[in-house]
Enzyme design. Sequence first.
Site, PDB file in Angstrom:
ATOM      1  N   ASP A  10       2.920  63.515 -39.077  1.00 53.03           N
ATOM      2  CA  ASP A  10       3.468  62.802 -37.927  1.00 53.03           C
ATOM      3  C   ASP A  10       3.894  61.412 -38.365  1.00 53.03           C
ATOM      4  O   ASP A  10       3.164  60.735 -39.100  1.00 53.03           O
ATOM      5  CB  ASP A  10       2.415  62.688 -36.814  1.00 53.03           C
ATOM      6  N   GLU A  12       5.173  57.539 -37.011  1.00 51.92           N
ATOM      7  CA  GLU A  12       5.486  56.556 -35.990  1.00 51.92           C
ATOM      8  C   GLU A  12       6.683  55.774 -36.519  1.00 51.92           C
ATOM      9  O   GLU A  12       6.778  55.509 -37.727  1.00 51.92           O
ATOM     10  CB  GLU A  12       4.307  55.630 -35.715  1.00 51.92           C
ATOM     11  N   HIS A 150      -0.155  58.602 -30.230  1.00 50.74           N
ATOM     12  CA  HIS A 150       0.909  57.738 -30.746  1.00 50.74           C
ATOM     13  C   HIS A 150       0.437  56.867 -31.908  1.00 50.74           C
ATOM     14  O   HIS A 150       0.974  55.782 -32.134  1.00 50.74           O
ATOM     15  CB  HIS A 150       1.532  56.894 -29.633  1.00 50.74           C
TER      16      HIS A 150
END
Length: 206
Positions: A10, A12, A150
């Site tokens: 993932d 950001e 997040h």
Amino acid sequence: MEKFTAVILDFETTGLSPGYGDRAIEIGAVLIRNNQVVDRFQSLMNPGKRISGFIEDYTGITNEMLSKAPSAAHVMEQFASFIAGHNLVAHNASFDRRFLDAELSRIGRTRTREFACSMLAARRIYPDAPSHRLETLVSHLGLQTDGLFHRALADAEMTAQLWTAMIGEIKGTYRLKEVSFDLLQSLAGVAKRAVPAYLERVAVGQ
């Protein structure tokens, strides 16, 4: 055992598209083998530009934190070694694939393995879920979470839990002995209504 191994990752980022100059600011990933997490990778990465107040609020990553982080080039050299030889998974994989390819390109590297999308697979395995956003699926399935979203490693960890839950769901419902990366990847191209028949054929073939 490569077909049962994957790096679940993932990013950001500063925005939605590397094509418009957006950059990665954090990478988190877990390596799973036979449905067990066997390694982790996490780092902030300095993109060489300031991030907006919105991104600071959304991610909890601040410009001060990034000013002290290693360069994106340094982090991506390390991450390229971490993912080498492994299949790749992300939730909404088209997003993470674009940033991975863009950041690798900046250091003269290319991705050698394909992605599977856990969101597309979940749409077919859990068609009745309220939505297929990661946090909704985590809540719907009762998966373990520290409540943090997040941030890259936390999201990668939760995606890994979702990935292994889908493997368990397929095995339990369709009595498959094995559920490989290739099988979950292939679900993205199967119409939702055709998934039961497709998996039943796979089970017969095993």
